[in-house]
Every structure is written in structure tokens, then in C-alpha cells.
Design an enzyme around this catalytic site. Structure first.
Site, PDB file in Angstrom:
ATOM      1  N   ARG A   1       0.822  -1.218   0.000  1.00  0.00           N
ATOM      2  CA  ARG A   1       0.000   0.000   0.000  1.00  0.00           C
ATOM      3  C   ARG A   1       0.852   1.264   0.000  1.00  0.00           C
ATOM      4  O   ARG A   1       0.410   2.297  -0.497  1.00  0.00           O
ATOM      5  CB  ARG A   1      -0.935  -0.005   1.206  1.00  0.00           C
ATOM      6  CG  ARG A   1      -2.067  -0.979   0.999  1.00  0.00           C
ATOM      7  CD  ARG A   1      -3.042  -0.920   2.120  1.00  0.00           C
ATOM      8  NE  ARG A   1      -4.240  -1.645   1.761  1.00  0.00           N
ATOM      9  CZ  ARG A   1      -5.101  -2.135   2.639  1.00  0.00           C
ATOM     10  NH1 ARG A   1      -4.908  -1.963   3.924  1.00  0.00           N
ATOM     11  NH2 ARG A   1      -6.166  -2.775   2.237  1.00  0.00           N
TER      12      ARG A   1
ATOM     13  N   LYS B   1     -18.861 -15.731   3.613  1.00  0.00           N
ATOM     14  CA  LYS B   1     -20.294 -15.548   3.848  1.00  0.00           C
ATOM     15  C   LYS B   1     -21.021 -14.938   2.675  1.00  0.00           C
ATOM     16  O   LYS B   1     -20.497 -14.065   1.996  1.00  0.00           O
ATOM     17  CB  LYS B   1     -20.495 -14.662   5.076  1.00  0.00           C
ATOM     18  CG  LYS B   1     -20.079 -15.363   6.338  1.00  0.00           C
ATOM     19  CD  LYS B   1     -20.468 -14.540   7.520  1.00  0.00           C
ATOM     20  CE  LYS B   1     -20.224 -15.296   8.806  1.00  0.00           C
ATOM     21  NZ  LYS B   1     -20.490 -14.455   9.968  1.00  0.00           N
TER      22      LYS B   1
ATOM     23  N   GLY C   1      -8.848  -7.921  -0.846  1.00  0.00           N
ATOM     24  CA  GLY C   1      -8.995  -8.888   0.236  1.00  0.00           C
ATOM     25  C   GLY C   1      -8.251 -10.195   0.015  1.00  0.00           C
ATOM     26  O   GLY C   1      -7.116 -10.211  -0.451  1.00  0.00           O
TER      27      GLY C   1
ATOM     28  N   GLY D   1     -13.085  -3.744   0.408  1.00  0.00           N
ATOM     29  CA  GLY D   1     -14.434  -3.224   0.650  1.00  0.00           C
ATOM     30  C   GLY D   1     -14.838  -2.220  -0.416  1.00  0.00           C
ATOM     31  O   GLY D   1     -15.962  -2.243  -0.923  1.00  0.00           O
TER      32      GLY D   1
HETATM   33  P1  AMP Z   1     -14.271 -13.209   2.735  1.00  0.00           P
HETATM   34  O1  AMP Z   1     -13.591 -12.293   3.689  1.00  0.00           O
HETATM   35  O2  AMP Z   1     -15.762 -13.212   2.841  1.00  0.00           O
HETATM   36  O3  AMP Z   1     -13.784 -13.039   1.302  1.00  0.00           O
HETATM   37  O4  AMP Z   1     -13.889 -14.682   3.185  1.00  0.00           O
HETATM   38  C1  AMP Z   1     -12.587 -15.185   3.120  1.00  0.00           C
HETATM   39  C2  AMP Z   1     -12.491 -16.345   4.037  1.00  0.00           C
HETATM   40  O5  AMP Z   1     -13.424 -17.325   3.653  1.00  0.00           O
HETATM   41  C3  AMP Z   1     -11.141 -17.037   4.016  1.00  0.00           C
HETATM   42  O6  AMP Z   1     -10.544 -16.856   5.259  1.00  0.00           O
HETATM   43  C4  AMP Z   1     -11.475 -18.490   3.772  1.00  0.00           C
HETATM   44  O7  AMP Z   1     -10.769 -19.381   4.603  1.00  0.00           O
HETATM   45  C5  AMP Z   1     -12.955 -18.557   4.107  1.00  0.00           C
HETATM   46  N1  AMP Z   1     -13.625 -19.669   3.399  1.00  0.00           N
HETATM   47  C6  AMP Z   1     -13.568 -19.949   2.103  1.00  0.00           C
HETATM   48  N2  AMP Z   1     -14.237 -21.073   1.823  1.00  0.00           N
HETATM   49  C7  AMP Z   1     -14.745 -21.535   2.980  1.00  0.00           C
HETATM   50  C8  AMP Z   1     -15.529 -22.670   3.336  1.00  0.00           C
HETATM   51  N3  AMP Z   1     -15.917 -23.567   2.425  1.00  0.00           N
HETATM   52  N4  AMP Z   1     -15.883 -22.813   4.633  1.00  0.00           N
HETATM   53  C9  AMP Z   1     -15.480 -21.917   5.555  1.00  0.00           C
HETATM   54  N5  AMP Z   1     -14.731 -20.827   5.283  1.00  0.00           N
HETATM   55  C10 AMP Z   1     -14.367 -20.623   4.008  1.00  0.00           C
END
Ligand code: AMP
Length: 418
Positions: A36, A223, A375, A398
């Protein structure tokens, strides 16, 4: 780019106030990843070489907003910038106040200073504290009071520059209407984008406005709740949306599949049903995993097996399976534009990283304009060593997500129109 950029103004003889995103990892006074910082250097050098002086402000981490906390000080970041720039960088021990302003006013053409973390003041974010039992009237009053205080802070920050040119190069914070990212603009004559901000808006904007087709979006991550809006918004623009990661299993549940112990947001199942129906109605190819790598516990040492669209009790899906990898990679190979946000599995654990890295390789091999939306997908791309094969890697997770959702970013809106 419909906003003024730093190229459109004459900085000579001006003390330019610039918002950067120096929210970098700092541990024991040492800066970790410098991405950054280096990302802001082209704009910094441009201003200094064109005969301006510069005051840089940024946030770092999440301090409490009640004054100085050593852990969140930008001092080590200023020292790192000095090293990277190869010229002295002064440091203001506060971001407001007579002493810092005197330091700023003493800057000569070509000189630069960094001021302390803007988030040491709660007014930077401007979030009013609302008691649960407060009436609507009281909440309204508290918000108005905080807004007035935020404006006061912005006015003080504005004094760091000479009131002529404010430059925002902090794309990562552009989705926030904070004192230093948006409110400060009302005290400046010309509010311009830095090169990084310009590049981000150009790439993301082009992808949304005139993507070369086929346009494929890859959306993953933990999520569904954080990604609903982006899926909905991209639905009217993309030819295919490939879903992976934990969010896939809420869609599974919505279709009546067994999910075992997989990550599922029960309160989003109806929403997932609705998205599936919308995709069908619009004729969008919304693709879900057809097989998965399941584990008997959330652990790199877990027992694993490849399963189809039903996950057995006691098992959890932690990555997409081999058939899905092949299917998704074939879809990516056809794409002319790719937007990717979120990993396909728990890629931080080696046994569940295959899907994410295979997708990464497919994007790198494709003949597409590829935009990696911040991210975890960025850290996956960096880990894979394929970063230089991507067209654009966004510095703002974000912010890029909100941009792709079609939202206005306050930090961009506040800039002066061309
Ligand atoms: P995000 O911040 O929403 O992009 O989520 C990223 C996180 O999602 C990472 O730390 C991954 O380990 C987690 N992740 C990806 N796939 C899965 C899964 N099938 N079950 C649980 N966590 C997950």
C-alpha cells in the site's frame, strides 16, 4: 475518468494535502507488507517533482478513537516511506493542532511530511454512539451532533494543506464518508484523484460500463451476507457467475441439498433462493460447485473426501472439488473480462487451497482483462506468484466490492468534476 486528477492541476508552489491508504501491517514498530505504501509513491513523486510540497494523512488499524495508541502509530510507516522514497520524510506527532500545522507550513517545495493516524479521533469515522434505549429523536440528535464534530475535525485537517489542492489516493478508504476522505473536500478548491485512485476507478468502471464479453465473475469467500449485493448487481452485467467458498453452501441449503457441518447462514437461505430465482429469470448462468472437498473437522490435518452436492453429517465442505475446478476453469478460459472476489475454499490451509489456486491459474492463463477485487483473493494471487499476470489488482477490498455493487463511493463523489 470524470473527476479531476492530479494531472489536471498545477501543484507548483502549493502545499498539497493528500489522503493515502497506509493501513499496513505493523508489528513491534516494523512495517510488514509495503504494497500500500509503494502503491501511493507515483502520486507522491509526481507532486514533489512538480514543485509542490505534501502533507500525507492516513488511518492505520482500528484504534479506539480516544487519542494516541502506540500500536497504531504511523511513525514506523513514515520511516518506511523515507526508505522507499530515498528522501527525508518529516513526521507530525498529531494530525491536527498548532504544532503539526506549523510543521506543515514550514515545508518547502519538494518536501514531504506524514501526520499521525487520523483515527486517533473518533470524529474521523463520525459514528455516533447510540444507546439501545435511546428514542428516535435522541438518536437523530446524537447523529447530528457527531456530524457537526466530524466537520470540525475535517476543517482542522484542511489546515494541513494550503486550501487549494486536496488529493485522494486512498481507494481502499473511498467507500467511507470520513473526515479525511470526503468531508475535508468542502474546505478545498480543487479535490483531485491521485494516480492509484484514477487507475482503480478506470479499471473497475470499464469492467462495469463496457466489459468485453463473455464477462465472468468469480465470487467466493466465507459468507453470502457480504456478497449478496455484488452478486445481484453483477447479474445484470455478467454472462456467468461462478460461486465458491463458504457462501456456496447457503445456496446448497436453499436448493434442499444436505450441508452437513458446512458454513451456512440460515437467515440468508430465503435470500439465496431469491437470487437463484432471479438468475433463472434473467437467464444468467449462476454456477454452484458440482462437487466439493469435505473434511471431518476444520483443520489442516482433517480426514478429507470428495463429495457431490450433498455433504454428509459430520463433514464440512472446505473447497470446491475436481469436477468443479475443471468446469470453472473452462468457463474462465472463454472469458474476455473476469472479476474475482473471494477464495473458493479455506485456502489458508494447504489441503483446501487447490480450488482457489486453480482458479487463479486459469485467470492468469486466460486472454481476459482480469480484475482482482481486493482482500483474500489478492493474497491468494500474491501467494501463487501470478500477480503480474493479472490486469489489475485492487488495493481496496471493501471499496472495490461496493464499486462493483454499483454504489457511489463517498471519497470519489467528493472529488471535483471535470
Ligand atoms: P471473505 O472475507 O468473505 O472473502 O472470506 C474469506 C475467508 O473465507 C477465508 O478466510 C477463507 O478461509 C474462508 N472460506 C472460504 N471457503 C470456505 C468454506 N468452504 N468454509 C469456511 N470458510 C471458508
Amino acid at each position: 475518468m470524470k473527476k479531476l486528477t492530479i494531472r489536471d492541476v498545477d501543484v507548483k508552489g502549493h502545499r498539497v494535502l493528500m489522503r493515502v491508504d497506509f493501513n499496513v501491517p505493523v508489528k513491534d514498530g516494523k512495517v510488514g507488507d509495503v504494497t500500500r505504501i509503494t502503491a501511493a509513491i507515483p502520486t507522491i513523486k509526481y507532486v514533489l517533482e512538480k514543485g509542490g510540497s505534501l502533507v500525507l494523512m492516513s488511518h492505520l488499524g482500528r484504534p479506539k478513537g480516544k487519542g494516541y495508541e502506540a500500536e497504531f502509530s504511523l511513525k514506523p510507516v513514515a520511516a518506511k516511506l523515507e526508505e522507499l522514497l530515498g528522501k527525508p520524510v518529516k513526521f507530525g506527532a498529531d494530525c491536527v493542532g498548532a504544532e503539526t500545522i506549523a510543521q506543515a507550513k514550514a515545508l518547502k517545495a519538494g518536501e514531504i511530511m506524514v501526520v499521525e493516524n487520523t483515527r486517533f479521533y473518533k470524529e474521523e469515522e463520525g459514528k455516533a454512539k447510540l444507546a439501545d434505549d435511546a428514542t428516535d429523536e435522541q438518536k437523530k440528535a446524537a447523529k447530528a451532533e457527531m456530524k457537526a464534530k466530524q466537520k470540525e475535525l475535517a476543517k482542522k485537517l484542511a489546515e494541513l494543506g494550503d486550501g487549494e489542492i486536496y488529493c485522494n489516493d486512498a481507494f481502499g478508504s473511498a467507500h467511507r464518508a470520513h473526515a479525511s476522505t470526503a468531508v475535508v473536500c468542502q474546505f478545498y478548491k480543487k479535490n483531485v484523484a491521485g494516480f492509484l485512485m484514477e487507475k482503480e476507478i478506470d479499471y473497475l468502471g470499464k469492467a462495469l460500463e463496457a466489459p468485453e464479453k463473455p464477462f465472468v465473475a468469480i465470487i467466493g469467500g466465507a459468507k453470502i451476507s457480504g456478497k449478496i449485493d455484488v452478486v445481484t448487481s453483477l447479474m445484470s452485467k455478467c454472462d456467468a457467475i461462478l460461486i465458491g467458498g463458504g457462501m456456496a453452501y447457503t445456496f446448497y441449503k436453499a436448493q434442499g441439498f444436505k450441508v452437513g457441518n458446512s458454513l451456512v447462514e440460515d437467515d440468508r437461505v430465503e435470500m439465496a433462493k431469491d437470487i437463484l430465482a432471479q438468475a433463472k429469470a434473467k437467464g444468467v448462468k449462476l454456477m454452484l460447485p458440482i462437487d466439493n472437498l469435505a473434511a471431518d473437522k476444520f483443520d489442516a490435518a482433517a480426514n478429507t473426501k470428495v463429495v457431490g452436492e450433498n455433504i454428509d453429517d459430520g463433514w464440512m465442505a472446505l473447497d470446491i472439488g475436481p469436477k468443479t475446478i475443471a468446469l470453472y476453469c473452462a468457463e474462465i478460459a472463454k472469458a474476455k473480462t473476469v472479476v474475482w472476489n473471494g477464495p473458493m475454499g479455506c485456502f489458508e490451509m494447504a489441503p483446501f487451497a487447490k480450488g482457489t489456486f486453480a482458479v487463479c491459474q486459469a485467470v492468469a492463463d486466460s486472454d481476459s482483462v482480469s480484475i482482482i477485487g481486493g482482500g483474500d483473493s489478492v493474497s491468494a494471487v500474491n501467494k501463487s506468484g501470478l500477480a503480474d499476470k493479472m490486469t489489475h489488482i485492487s488495493t481496496g477490498g471493501g471499496a472495490s466490492l461496493e464499486f462493483l455493487e454499483g454504489k457511489q463511493l463517498p471519497g470519489v463523489t467528493a472529488l471535483t468534476d471535470k
